[in-house]
Design an enzyme around this catalytic site. Structure first.
Site, PDB file in Angstrom:
ATOM      1  CD  GLN A  78      -3.571   1.282  -3.460  1.00  0.00           C
ATOM      2  OE1 GLN A  78      -4.265   1.580  -4.422  1.00  0.00           O
ATOM      3  NE2 GLN A  78      -3.633   0.104  -2.893  1.00  0.00           N
ATOM      4  CG  PHE A  79      -5.528   1.601   3.267  1.00  0.00           C
ATOM      5  CD1 PHE A  79      -5.047   0.680   4.186  1.00  0.00           C
ATOM      6  CD2 PHE A  79      -6.568   1.233   2.428  1.00  0.00           C
ATOM      7  CE1 PHE A  79      -5.598  -0.590   4.268  1.00  0.00           C
ATOM      8  CE2 PHE A  79      -7.135  -0.025   2.499  1.00  0.00           C
ATOM      9  CZ  PHE A  79      -6.647  -0.942   3.422  1.00  0.00           C
ATOM     10  CB  THR A  80      -2.527  -1.295   0.424  1.00  0.00           C
ATOM     11  OG1 THR A  80      -2.514  -0.807  -0.916  1.00  0.00           O
ATOM     12  CG2 THR A  80      -3.922  -1.774   0.790  1.00  0.00           C
TER      13      THR A  80
END
Length: 144
Positions: A78-80
């Protein structure tokens, strides 16, 4: 590294309509990898997460760990989690690690978890995923 842990009764992730990971009781984990993160961070945060005593014992006291209850993990990249929203309305993700290196550390984090937890499922790194979750509590913890 940022880890969002959601205690769950069940969770699953699908890619293109096909389920790629599914668990019953355990933790659904969103993992974000930042610019400065290392293998040592993976080891430290995985150990902390697995040892968290956030399940109820027979007396209703929050006193049991994932291992104590025989729980599973569903780990999703989950890079966000590294969204910077300080300026304007469009987030930037400059603090997220470059994708190839982030994937390497994501895979290492999963490997470390598998040393202690028999059932570790994953999403598909970089894919458009649909996540389903039956949150237990709800009980959500963030580790950095």
């Amino acid at each position: 590294m940022k880890v969002v842990i959601q205690r769950c009764d069940s969770a699953s992730v699908s890619v293109g309509g096909k389920t790629v990971g599914q668990i019953d009781k355990g933790f659904m984990v969103l993992l974000g990898v930042g610019q400065e993160d290392t293998k040592a961070d993976c080891e430290r945060l995985a150990a902390k997460m697995i040892g968290l005593r956030i399940f109820s014992d027979d007396n209703g006291k929050i006193n049991l760990s994932l291992k104590d209850v025989g729980g599973s993990l569903l780990v999703i990249s989950q890079f966000t989690l590294y969204a910077d929203t300080h300026k304007g309305h469009r987030p930037n993700f400059l603090q997220a690690k470059e994708p190839a290196e982030a994937e390497r550390l994501y895979e290492y984090f999963v490997e470390v978890c598998r040393r202690s937890v028999p059932n570790v499922q994953t999403g598909e790194f970089g894919a458009e995923m649909k996540v389903s979750l039956v949150n237990d509590g709800p009980f959500t913890i963030i580790l950095e």
